[in-house]
Design an enzyme around this catalytic site. Sequence first.
Site, PDB file in Angstrom:
ATOM      1  N   HIS A   1       0.838  -1.205   0.000  1.00  0.00           N
ATOM      2  CA  HIS A   1       0.000   0.000   0.000  1.00  0.00           C
ATOM      3  C   HIS A   1       0.873   1.255   0.000  1.00  0.00           C
ATOM      4  CE1 HIS A   1      -3.074  -2.665   2.286  1.00  0.00           C
ATOM      5  NE2 HIS A   1      -3.615  -2.425   1.119  1.00  0.00           N
TER       6      HIS A   1
ATOM      7  N   LYS B   1     -15.855  -7.775   5.528  1.00  0.00           N
ATOM      8  CA  LYS B   1     -14.668  -8.076   6.341  1.00  0.00           C
ATOM      9  C   LYS B   1     -14.869  -7.704   7.801  1.00  0.00           C
ATOM     10  CE  LYS B   1     -11.250  -7.562   2.692  1.00  0.00           C
ATOM     11  NZ  LYS B   1     -10.191  -6.724   2.103  1.00  0.00           N
TER      12      LYS B   1
ATOM     13  N   SER C   1      -3.213  -7.782   3.287  1.00  0.00           N
ATOM     14  CA  SER C   1      -3.287  -7.567   4.732  1.00  0.00           C
ATOM     15  C   SER C   1      -3.542  -8.885   5.462  1.00  0.00           C
ATOM     16  CB  SER C   1      -4.390  -6.559   5.046  1.00  0.00           C
ATOM     17  OG  SER C   1      -4.112  -5.344   4.394  1.00  0.00           O
TER      18      SER C   1
END
Length: 159
Positions: free
Chosen positions: A17, A41, A128
Amino acid sequence: MRKAICPGSFDPVTNGHVDIIERSCKLFDRVTVLVLQNPDKNCVFTAEERVELLRVALRHIPNVDVDCFDGLLAEYARNVGACALVKGLRAVTDFEYEFQMALTNKKLNNELETLFMNTDETFMYLSSSVVRQVARLGGDISGFVPANVHDAILKKLKG
Ligand code: COA
């Protein structure tokens, strides 16, 4: 003033990122990194924690700011006068989902363009959840995330 948004759930921000954000900041006058809710999520870090981790990880970049929002991305972009969303593409597999989001955002805000930036090959495999999984299983994540995120993940796991 050309303003762009780098949106994501950033749970947590990774070096992949950071790479996309640094490159976006060279193309736009101002970039807002926006922490949003992906309803599919369950995040490990709270929105406030994710914002703070991003602020520290990005403090070397002068034209960036970090914010969070729990509504529609297209609405946020309209409210702050952003003309573009920048998303990192890691592989072809990202494309269909990203394409769907880009078309939806365009329908909701016709002034908003989505730009796809190829991820640096070093970070092709990163996500992630991969970072969280490696950390949970005791692996070394120091090459995957900024130093402050590394420490925060270990602390979270201990807690
Ligand atoms: N380097 C490393 N990892 C990357 C990356 C990069 N350059 N780019 C993406 N990733 C990873 C992310 O970490 C994430 O990993 P994870 O699935 O393990 O969490 C994964 O790729 C997907 O990232 P992304 O496509 O950015 O999805 P997201 O869930 O992080 O963000 C939102 C999606 C939040 C932007 C989207 O749900 C949204 O806009 N929500 C707001 C509500 C809204 O407007 N909805 C309508 C949208 S059409």
